[in-house]
Scaffold this motif. Structure first.
Motif, PDB file in Angstrom:
ATOM      1  N   THR A  51       0.823  -1.202   0.000  1.00 36.10           N
ATOM      2  CA  THR A  51       0.000   0.000   0.000  1.00 36.10           C
ATOM      3  C   THR A  51       0.864   1.261   0.000  1.00 36.10           C
ATOM      4  OG1 THR A  51      -1.802   1.112   1.122  1.00 36.10           O
ATOM      5  CG2 THR A  51      -0.160   0.061   2.511  1.00 36.10           C
ATOM      6  N   VAL A  52       0.183   2.401   0.060  1.00 41.33           N
ATOM      7  CA  VAL A  52       0.850   3.696   0.219  1.00 41.33           C
ATOM      8  C   VAL A  52       0.233   4.372   1.429  1.00 41.33           C
ATOM      9  CG1 VAL A  52       1.250   5.991  -0.762  1.00 41.33           C
ATOM     10  CG2 VAL A  52       1.214   3.985  -2.262  1.00 41.33           C
ATOM     11  N   ILE A  53       1.099   4.918   2.289  1.00 37.72           N
ATOM     12  CA  ILE A  53       0.621   5.754   3.391  1.00 37.72           C
ATOM     13  C   ILE A  53       1.216   7.150   3.235  1.00 37.72           C
ATOM     14  CG2 ILE A  53       0.606   6.095   5.895  1.00 37.72           C
ATOM     15  CD1 ILE A  53       0.709   3.055   6.200  1.00 37.72           C
ATOM     16  N   ILE A  54       0.341   8.127   3.124  1.00 37.48           N
ATOM     17  CA  ILE A  54       0.770   9.521   3.067  1.00 37.48           C
ATOM     18  C   ILE A  54       0.266  10.179   4.340  1.00 37.48           C
ATOM     19  CG2 ILE A  54       0.464  11.715   1.852  1.00 37.48           C
ATOM     20  CD1 ILE A  54       0.374  10.188  -0.747  1.00 37.48           C
ATOM     21  N   GLU A  55       1.193  10.694   5.140  1.00 35.14           N
ATOM     22  CA  GLU A  55       0.796  11.269   6.434  1.00 35.14           C
ATOM     23  C   GLU A  55       0.275  12.708   6.288  1.00 35.14           C
ATOM     24  OE1 GLU A  55       3.736   8.587   9.310  1.00 35.14           O
ATOM     25  OE2 GLU A  55       4.024  10.769   9.179  1.00 35.14           O
ATOM     26  N   HIS A  56       0.027  13.336   7.424  1.00 29.48           N
ATOM     27  CA  HIS A  56      -0.555  14.679   7.425  1.00 29.48           C
ATOM     28  C   HIS A  56       0.337  15.717   6.742  1.00 29.48           C
ATOM     29  CE1 HIS A  56      -3.311  12.874  10.120  1.00 29.48           C
ATOM     30  NE2 HIS A  56      -2.635  13.037  11.240  1.00 29.48           N
ATOM     31  N   ASP A  57      -0.315  16.747   6.214  1.00 28.07           N
ATOM     32  CA  ASP A  57       0.377  17.971   5.771  1.00 28.07           C
ATOM     33  C   ASP A  57       1.360  17.736   4.627  1.00 28.07           C
ATOM     34  OD1 ASP A  57      -0.892  19.443   7.886  1.00 28.07           O
ATOM     35  OD2 ASP A  57       0.576  18.592   9.273  1.00 28.07           O
ATOM     36  N   VAL A  58       1.129  16.673   3.896  1.00 26.88           N
ATOM     37  CA  VAL A  58       1.981  16.413   2.717  1.00 26.88           C
ATOM     38  C   VAL A  58       1.349  17.083   1.501  1.00 26.88           C
ATOM     39  CG1 VAL A  58       2.735  14.571   1.136  1.00 26.88           C
ATOM     40  CG2 VAL A  58       2.966  14.273   3.628  1.00 26.88           C
ATOM     41  N   GLU A  59       2.180  17.622   0.612  1.00 26.41           N
ATOM     42  CA  GLU A  59       1.682  18.144  -0.668  1.00 26.41           C
ATOM     43  C   GLU A  59       2.405  17.410  -1.790  1.00 26.41           C
ATOM     44  OE1 GLU A  59       1.550  22.403  -0.870  1.00 26.41           O
ATOM     45  OE2 GLU A  59       0.813  22.449  -2.931  1.00 26.41           O
ATOM     46  N   VAL A  60       1.641  16.895  -2.725  1.00 28.51           N
ATOM     47  CA  VAL A  60       2.205  16.140  -3.858  1.00 28.51           C
ATOM     48  C   VAL A  60       1.857  16.885  -5.145  1.00 28.51           C
ATOM     49  CG1 VAL A  60       2.147  13.953  -5.129  1.00 28.51           C
ATOM     50  CG2 VAL A  60       2.002  13.939  -2.625  1.00 28.51           C
ATOM     51  N   GLY A  61       2.868  17.141  -5.961  1.00 24.31           N
ATOM     52  CA  GLY A  61       2.694  17.973  -7.147  1.00 24.31           C
ATOM     53  C   GLY A  61       1.906  17.301  -8.263  1.00 24.31           C
ATOM     54  N   LYS A 115       4.576  -1.192   2.703  1.00 25.51           N
ATOM     55  CA  LYS A 115       4.078   0.116   2.294  1.00 25.51           C
ATOM     56  C   LYS A 115       5.151   1.017   1.691  1.00 25.51           C
ATOM     57  CE  LYS A 115       4.837   1.752   6.999  1.00 25.51           C
ATOM     58  NZ  LYS A 115       5.196   0.447   7.580  1.00 25.51           N
ATOM     59  N   THR A 116       4.683   1.937   0.875  1.00 26.03           N
ATOM     60  CA  THR A 116       5.442   3.124   0.523  1.00 26.03           C
ATOM     61  C   THR A 116       4.962   4.207   1.472  1.00 26.03           C
ATOM     62  OG1 THR A 116       5.479   2.419  -1.769  1.00 26.03           O
ATOM     63  CG2 THR A 116       5.945   4.748  -1.342  1.00 26.03           C
ATOM     64  N   LEU A 117       5.896   4.939   2.066  1.00 30.63           N
ATOM     65  CA  LEU A 117       5.525   5.867   3.138  1.00 30.63           C
ATOM     66  C   LEU A 117       6.079   7.267   2.875  1.00 30.63           C
ATOM     67  CD1 LEU A 117       4.456   6.425   6.045  1.00 30.63           C
ATOM     68  CD2 LEU A 117       6.642   5.567   6.893  1.00 30.63           C
ATOM     69  N   ILE A 118       5.202   8.266   2.968  1.00 29.85           N
ATOM     70  CA  ILE A 118       5.653   9.662   2.929  1.00 29.85           C
ATOM     71  C   ILE A 118       5.187  10.294   4.234  1.00 29.85           C
ATOM     72  CG2 ILE A 118       5.577  11.867   1.705  1.00 29.85           C
ATOM     73  CD1 ILE A 118       4.966  10.408  -0.853  1.00 29.85           C
ATOM     74  N   LYS A 119       6.155  10.667   5.066  1.00 32.77           N
ATOM     75  CA  LYS A 119       5.804  11.144   6.402  1.00 32.77           C
ATOM     76  C   LYS A 119       5.361  12.601   6.413  1.00 32.77           C
ATOM     77  CE  LYS A 119       8.321   7.775   9.186  1.00 32.77           C
ATOM     78  NZ  LYS A 119       9.507   7.590  10.033  1.00 32.77           N
ATOM     79  N   SER A 120       4.869  13.021   7.543  1.00 34.78           N
ATOM     80  CA  SER A 120       4.156  14.294   7.643  1.00 34.78           C
ATOM     81  C   SER A 120       5.016  15.488   7.248  1.00 34.78           C
ATOM     82  CB  SER A 120       3.650  14.482   9.066  1.00 34.78           C
ATOM     83  OG  SER A 120       4.731  14.604   9.941  1.00 34.78           O
ATOM     84  N   GLY A 121       4.397  16.426   6.590  1.00 30.77           N
ATOM     85  CA  GLY A 121       5.020  17.701   6.287  1.00 30.77           C
ATOM     86  C   GLY A 121       5.915  17.688   5.063  1.00 30.77           C
ATOM     87  N   THR A 122       6.068  16.538   4.426  1.00 30.75           N
ATOM     88  CA  THR A 122       6.942  16.478   3.248  1.00 30.75           C
ATOM     89  C   THR A 122       6.221  17.039   2.024  1.00 30.75           C
ATOM     90  OG1 THR A 122       8.459  14.791   4.006  1.00 30.75           O
ATOM     91  CG2 THR A 122       7.962  14.774   1.653  1.00 30.75           C
ATOM     92  N   LYS A 123       6.977  17.720   1.176  1.00 27.33           N
ATOM     93  CA  LYS A 123       6.419  18.366  -0.017  1.00 27.33           C
ATOM     94  C   LYS A 123       7.138  17.836  -1.254  1.00 27.33           C
ATOM     95  CE  LYS A 123       4.503  21.134   3.080  1.00 27.33           C
ATOM     96  NZ  LYS A 123       3.102  21.009   3.496  1.00 27.33           N
ATOM     97  N   VAL A 124       6.361  17.493  -2.263  1.00 23.97           N
ATOM     98  CA  VAL A 124       6.919  16.928  -3.496  1.00 23.97           C
ATOM     99  C   VAL A 124       6.427  17.763  -4.676  1.00 23.97           C
ATOM    100  CG1 VAL A 124       7.126  14.842  -4.906  1.00 23.97           C
ATOM    101  CG2 VAL A 124       6.751  14.633  -2.435  1.00 23.97           C
ATOM    102  N   ASP A 125       7.338  18.216  -5.501  1.00 22.94           N
ATOM    103  CA  ASP A 125       6.959  19.060  -6.639  1.00 22.94           C
ATOM    104  C   ASP A 125       6.531  18.196  -7.843  1.00 22.94           C
ATOM    105  OD1 ASP A 125       6.496  21.340  -8.115  1.00 22.94           O
ATOM    106  OD2 ASP A 125       8.583  21.996  -8.154  1.00 22.94           O
ATOM    107  N   ASN A 126       6.047  18.862  -8.865  1.00 20.66           N
ATOM    108  CA  ASN A 126       5.448  18.212 -10.040  1.00 20.66           C
ATOM    109  C   ASN A 126       6.341  17.149 -10.683  1.00 20.66           C
ATOM    110  OD1 ASN A 126       3.470  20.170  -9.750  1.00 20.66           O
ATOM    111  ND2 ASN A 126       4.263  21.469 -11.391  1.00 20.66           N
TER     112      ASN A 126
END
Lengths: 333, 333, 333
Positions: free
Chosen positions: B201-211, B223-234
């Motif tokens: 699965t994928v878990i994206i935590e709080h406050d993440v922005e994905v472009g 899982k694939t994991l993106i922890k809180s507050g991380t930002k990913v551009d386009n």
């Protein structure tokens, strides 16, 4: 494709060439020379294809110099001839006086559409948006609020336009292009990134073509601007407040950082990255180059960090020589 | 945009600045200093813009040091001030107590939606998926089965979420982002690639922005994991089983290979590639770098293979000197 | 996921392994070894995970050599075993004899669909397109005119297929893939770029998988071809008239320029760029390489311009030595 049924004479007229052979030969298709069969026209665009002319089963050739083939049209610029012929053929196909709006499209009552538009299925168009005549919006496109789209544009399926974007005439947006995305702007407060809302816009001028799945971010304040005639290939990324001049060509997978200024008639090859710098008019940037400093007009650069091409290639070559000499030296010992 | 109608006094309070000039001046817009006209507020964020302050037609400036302009708000950190002001303005715009679900949306009876959600046109939501309050799902979004989406998220048009994905609160997914895609995993049997199904699965935590148009693959197992507050551009690509820490910033067109581990507060510039390695906390990775070996915390690298920035730049500079000396040597002969 | 309820005996049979321990142990889930709890099966695929076997709470392991754990299945190739087991599990899940077409799908009366297809919501299918049995078209997919799609394909949401494209059997197109986009072809007339219409097509053969948000351009004349068994990862760009052989693996964010010819069983790592050249069979191209010249079969290259891996690494190492010696020399003075 339905057969073209164009005589060689007609084709010769379209491409402005000099015809040798049977002017009445009917051409039904245009194909690469290696695939050609009877009824096909093929192009010989480079010396290396001249020898293929002998064995071809095509009915006629367009070529830059005589191949000795019985039916051939000789032109100065085969690429130009190809463009003229394909533009003629596809213009005929596209010509349409029927304008339809899918029953499934959901168009705000506050939007203004020319009666001469085509709107596909599952399209949404927001408040105060306007679409001018002869524009085609294909399926599953989303257009936000306050978006202005000019005449004779084509928006391919799954294009998304965020609010407050302006698009000129004759613009082509390929499938999945995203225009007006928030820029990647944050301010770091402690270890946290706080989002800077982007209230600016995107302006795309006339005759621009944007490739499939490209992303063009909106300005934070002010605008991201792509001037007339510029072409962008698939999967490229134009960040917030970038300003791209006219008639610039940008290949695929290129990334242009926020507030970069790119001149007119610049040529940017695939996978180039450009930092927040200025690139002068007529620069040529080689594939995968990383442009970290501003470039004067007419520079030709390669590598990361981007370096004038002659210098970079000489330096690389010199290093190889140094290395080879060292290896030889060791072998002698 | 509708005019802001904010007094300079109010703006000064919002940004926490020191106000000089007419506190009652009404500001209707915020614009780049070169485009400003009467009623506009502009920001002077760098020394190089100080001289633009003199000729501006703006009604007021926010600046990091006095420009001598009659109406100005002086702040310590202009970027922070910009964020505070834009957040104030857009918060006002976004505040909404109306929650609507488009008639065209097709929502599984087995899905659970807060009554306080906004669902756009042509949206599909699968079985056993849940969407918490104040989340906005825009047009043409597809959400699979067993997907959990938290509060106050925004999913822009054409986002696709595959099955069994979990998304936290305050997450922004920009247009065309694809979450939960199968990883690129095969086993070679003879010359053939046999697909390894991805059941993770994928878990994206709080406050993440994905472009926009980013891709995040699901785990093969786990899982694939993106922890809180991380930002990913386009247009960035996060492969299967990648684990990204908190408050990391990832620019556009970045590729992260399967099972890579990225720490907290890492900064990754555009077009970087990261192999299946570990990147420690607080690393900074320069544009287009290729990270082939693990990095300790706090490293700063550039180039492919990624090398500590000081070493890489010195080596490059040394090579240029060697070459130039060789050229001079040849010229003397 | 619903529990698997597979006995260790059954799993051992599926993966063709040698079982030690309690053959009746029931396995409900497959998880990474560090997350495993009672009822879970985990894989030990590398030496570095052997020591994790001791502390694991998993009920059983699949491993390439004995870990001493009470319940374990020993196999020759754990990756192969993983594939076999996951394929078994997901095959069970996917098996479906129900075929449904969403009421919202808009399918041309001139299209031909097998009665055994699944068509999602908000899908458009154009004139003279055909879709063979057991193919699944997910939500918001757009399929143009004259498109042929084979058996047992999966088109994930927001895929777009332009007109006149042919797709074989068992093809997977991940979310947002765009197939048949116009190539990036222009002729420069003065400073203006005139578009060369692209009347060619795309042919994707059997057993190809194309990643999310990939773009495959159509031929200008003739075709863009991806042969059977080739796999392409997310966000890659295949330009017009490219010809890719069989069983080639292309990682993410790769760009392949117009008319490039790629052989069979080539392995292309992430962010590689390939110019309009020929790449022979079985070549291996390292991450971020820029292939500017044709490669013979079996070459292994890295860097930009792409260079045989041994040469490139030795040259880089030599430069570092040169530099370090120079620094030492200076320090001695």
């Amino acid at each position: 494709m339905t057969p073209l049924n164009l005589s060689l004479k007609k084709i010769s007229d379209i491409v402005g060439g000099s015809l040798k052979g049977d002017a009445s030969t009917l051409i039904s298709n245009i194909t690469p020379i290696e695939d050609a069969t009877s009824g096909d026209l093929s192009f010989v665009m480079e010396d290396k294809f001249l020898n293929k002319a002998k064995g071809t089963k095509a009915s006629a050739l367009v070529t830059f110099k005589s191949t000795g083939f019985e039916n051939e049209i000789i032109v100065k610029n085969t690429r130009n001839a190809l463009q003229l012929l394909l533009a003629f053929i596809t213009k005929n196909n596209e010509a349409s006086n029927s304008f339809t709006i899918s029953d499934t499209a959901i168009i705000s009552k506050k939007a203004t559409l020319s009666p001469q538009v085509n709107i596909g299925h599952f399209v949404s168009i927001g408040n105060h948006s306007t679409i001018a005549e002869k524009t085609i919006i294909k399926h599953n496109v989303t257009i936000g609020n306050n978006v202005t789209i000019g005449k004779k544009c084509i928006l391919y399926p799954s294009v998304v336009i965020y609010d407050n974007v302006t698009i000129g005439d004759n613009v082509i947006l390929h499938a999945g292009a995203k225009i007006g995305v928030d820029g990647f702007g944050y301010v770091q407060v402690g270890s946290k990134w706080k989002k800077i809302p982007h209230i600016g816009t995107v302006i795309i001028e006339h005759d621009v073509e944007v490739g499939a799945n490209c992303c063009v971010d909106r300005g934070c304040l002010g605008k991201t601007l792509i001037k007339s005639g510029t072409k962008v290939d698939n999967l490229s990324h134009v960040a917030h407040n970038v300003n791209i001049g006219s008639d610039t060509a940008i290949a695929g997978l290129v990334g242009i950082a926020g507030s970069a200024i790119i001149g007119n008639n610049v040529q940017i090859a695939g996978q180039v990255g450009i930092a927040s710098v200025t690139v002068g008019n007529n620069c040529i940037i080689g594939g995968q180059a990383g442009v970290l400093k501003s470039l004067n007009p007419n520079e030709m650069v390669v590598g990361t960090p981007a370096t004038p091409i002659k210098e970079e290639y000489k330096i690389r070559a010199y290093l190889k020589i140094l290395y080879k000499n060292a290896v030889k030296g060791r072998q002698k010992k």
